[in-house]
Design a protein around this motif. Structure first.
Motif, PDB file in Angstrom:
ATOM      1  N   ASP A  76      68.015 114.426  35.372  1.00  0.00           N
ATOM      2  CA  ASP A  76      67.141 113.577  36.191  1.00  0.00           C
ATOM      3  C   ASP A  76      65.987 113.011  35.370  1.00  0.00           C
ATOM      4  O   ASP A  76      65.650 111.814  35.490  1.00  0.00           O
ATOM      5  N   HIS A  77      65.353 113.865  34.580  1.00  0.00           N
ATOM      6  CA  HIS A  77      64.261 113.396  33.733  1.00  0.00           C
ATOM      7  C   HIS A  77      64.759 112.349  32.732  1.00  0.00           C
ATOM      8  O   HIS A  77      64.061 111.381  32.446  1.00  0.00           O
ATOM      9  N   HIS A  78      65.922 112.619  32.215  1.00  0.00           N
ATOM     10  CA  HIS A  78      66.482 111.656  31.265  1.00  0.00           C
ATOM     11  C   HIS A  78      66.744 110.321  31.941  1.00  0.00           C
ATOM     12  O   HIS A  78      66.604 109.247  31.326  1.00  0.00           O
ATOM     13  N   SER A  83      61.975 104.127  32.806  1.00  0.00           N
ATOM     14  CA  SER A  83      60.766 103.628  33.479  1.00  0.00           C
ATOM     15  C   SER A  83      59.493 104.312  32.980  1.00  0.00           C
ATOM     16  O   SER A  83      58.402 103.733  33.006  1.00  0.00           O
ATOM     17  N   THR A  84      59.612 105.584  32.535  1.00  0.00           N
ATOM     18  CA  THR A  84      58.432 106.335  32.098  1.00  0.00           C
ATOM     19  C   THR A  84      57.939 105.860  30.731  1.00  0.00           C
ATOM     20  O   THR A  84      56.728 105.761  30.491  1.00  0.00           O
ATOM     21  N   LEU A  85      58.870 105.581  29.847  1.00  0.00           N
ATOM     22  CA  LEU A  85      58.452 105.183  28.503  1.00  0.00           C
ATOM     23  C   LEU A  85      57.695 103.862  28.496  1.00  0.00           C
ATOM     24  O   LEU A  85      56.668 103.742  27.786  1.00  0.00           O
ATOM     25  N   PRO A  86      58.095 102.834  29.293  1.00  0.00           N
ATOM     26  CA  PRO A  86      57.250 101.617  29.321  1.00  0.00           C
ATOM     27  C   PRO A  86      55.864 101.855  29.901  1.00  0.00           C
ATOM     28  O   PRO A  86      54.874 101.285  29.418  1.00  0.00           O
ATOM     29  N   ALA A  87      55.797 102.739  30.950  1.00  0.00           N
ATOM     30  CA  ALA A  87      54.471 103.042  31.505  1.00  0.00           C
ATOM     31  C   ALA A  87      53.594 103.752  30.482  1.00  0.00           C
ATOM     32  O   ALA A  87      52.386 103.493  30.368  1.00  0.00           O
ATOM     33  N   LEU A  88      54.213 104.673  29.702  1.00  0.00           N
ATOM     34  CA  LEU A  88      53.463 105.367  28.655  1.00  0.00           C
ATOM     35  C   LEU A  88      52.983 104.382  27.600  1.00  0.00           C
ATOM     36  O   LEU A  88      51.846 104.478  27.098  1.00  0.00           O
ATOM     37  N   ALA A  89      53.826 103.423  27.275  1.00  0.00           N
ATOM     38  CA  ALA A  89      53.415 102.428  26.282  1.00  0.00           C
ATOM     39  C   ALA A  89      52.260 101.588  26.801  1.00  0.00           C
ATOM     40  O   ALA A  89      51.312 101.266  26.055  1.00  0.00           O
ATOM     41  N   ALA A  90      52.316 101.213  28.128  1.00  0.00           N
ATOM     42  CA  ALA A  90      51.211 100.429  28.698  1.00  0.00           C
ATOM     43  C   ALA A  90      49.911 101.228  28.716  1.00  0.00           C
ATOM     44  O   ALA A  90      48.830 100.708  28.395  1.00  0.00           O
TER      45      ALA A  90
END
Length: 439
Positions: A76-78, A83-90
């Motif tokens: 599930d996390h994978h 979606s999580t990695l773009p938010a982290l980048a922002a």
């Protein structure tokens, strides 16, 4: 050999890639196969491969049974990584853009709230920290007026502790004259010391006051009075202080004497009634009364003699320097002063005259009512003893008795009483002188 077999078995894509490296596990397995004989490859190797495959299957089944929840959560996390990695980048970009602003604010804060700069907030904080560190001392200082009031209001009054506390408050006020707290405490202490001085002065009016108690009370007042008067506190008015204390002592004792004489009001009322009856009868008729007047005068003279002697003797014992100036006259002490008005005479210089005038006024008012010769002789003798008692302290008023109007027919009687009294006094002095010589 293993490398050749690996190249033969590799897929065309893998073989065409120049940067592809052989799998170490594959090379190891091919090396193992190349080292075996052909018979073992046909018989034992398939069994070993099947046994290993079965073991791996069992391990996978056991792992899936024990850790299936973790595997599902990992999956599930994978799935959410896209979606999580773009938010982290922002968020990272926002943090990178906010770093200069944070640095500017940090520089502004360090510049504004620097210890070397004058800042109102820092000053208030320093005061708060200072107050927090010294809160116990402040509580002790705030309790000083309460301790002083307690020392004054307890019975018996602890005058020594009260004066020590007041002295400590005075020292604090001299060290911190601009402190509002110390100023407030000093004003409360002044009020308590005024109460203490009033209590001391009130104790001087006690009817049975003795010399020892008088000395203690005046000594306390000598320590209290400079705290209440700035001129005396500066050391410029010692003589003035002694005159003030002497006047206070005489006024208090005079008030006590007046109160004791006023306690004879019932007898005085009876004497007034006799006087009214005598006037109603008239001077031409015989008057045989005067018993109540005699009782009143005897009691009056007795109280006057005891109290007047006690007042003057205690004053001379408590204030010897003032009494010496009074007895020697102002000229003796005035040689040391260039001021012609100094030193001011002591209150004792006129106090006996006031006492004598009180007695003579009473005698002028009530003595004519007593017509019995024996009673009148007894009263006049008692007055002469009173004059002699004060005469031992320099206040003999025997000559003033000549101004008494005892009647034209009683003048010879008065002269005879004076002669007998002087003769008796002379015999007593001679007896006392012989006893002193014998001893």
């Amino acid at each position: 050999m293993a490398d050749i077999l690996y190249d033969l078995l590799s897929t065309p894509d893998t073989a065409s890639s120049p940067k592809a490296r052989p799998d170490p596990s594959s090379i190891q397995f091919l090396t193992k196969l190349a080292s075996q004989r052909l018979e073992s490859l046909a018989t034992t190797e398939p069994q070993e491969l099947a046994h290993t495959s079965h073991g791996l299957l069992l391990s996978l089944q056991s792992l899936s049974k024990k850790s299936h929840k973790q595997i599902i959560q990992s999956a599930d996390h994978h799935a959410t990584l896209h979606s999580t990695l773009p938010a982290l980048a922002a968020s990272t970009a926002e943090l990178r853009n906010a770093i200069p602003k944070l640095d500017n604010e940090a520089v502004r804060f360090s510049t504004t709230y620097n210890k070397s700069s004058d800042n109102e907030i820092l000053a208030r904080r320093k005061k708060a920290l200072l107050l927090s560190r010294n809160v116990e001392r402040l509580v002790d200082v705030l309790e000083l007026p309460t301790l002083l009031s307690t020392a004054i209001s307890t019975a018996p009054v602890n005058y020594s502790s009260a004066l020590d506390l007041n002295g400590h408050i005075r020292r604090l006020h001299s060290l911190y004259p601009e402190s509002p707290l110390v100023e407030s405490i000093s004003s409360q202490a002044d009020e308590a010391m005024r109460t203490m001085a009033a209590n001391l002065i009130l104790s001087l009016k006690a009817p049975g006051l003795k010399l020892a108690a008088s000395l203690r009370t005046i000594s306390w007042l000598r320590r209290v009075l400079p705290d209440l008067d700035s001129a005396l506190a500066a050391g410029k008015g010692h003589d003035s202080q002694e005159r003030i204390l002497g006047a206070i002592f005489l006024v208090c004792r005079l008030a006590t004497l007046v109160n004791m004489l006023n306690a004879l009001e019932p007898l005085r009322d009876l004497a007034d009634q006799e006087k009214v009856r005598q006037k109603a009868i008239g001077s031409g008729n015989a008057w045989s009364g005067g018993q109540q007047t005699e009782r009143y005068l005897k009691k009056y003279i007795e109280i006057f003699r005891e109290q007047s002697f006690a007042i003057v003797s205690m004053f001379r014992s408590i204030f010897p320097a003032t009494a010496a100036v009074t007895s020697d006259g102002p000229a003796a002490a005035g040689l040391q002063s260039r001021d012609p008005l100094e030193p001011i005479p002591s209150a004792l210089a006129t106090f006996p005259l006031y006492l004598v005038e009180m007695l003579l006024e009473t005698l002028r008012l009530y003595l004519p009512t007593v017509k019995d010769q024996a009673s009148r002789d007894s009263l006049l003798t008692q007055v002469l003893y009173c004059a002699g008692s004060l005469g031992r302290l320099g206040g003999d008023f025997g000559l003033f008795l000549a101004s008494l109007d005892v009647g034209s027919d009683a003048e010879d009687e008065w002269v005879e009483i004076v002669k007998r009294h002087r003769a008796l006094a002379g015999r007593l002095e001679s007896i006392v002188g012989e006893q002193k010589k014998g001893s």
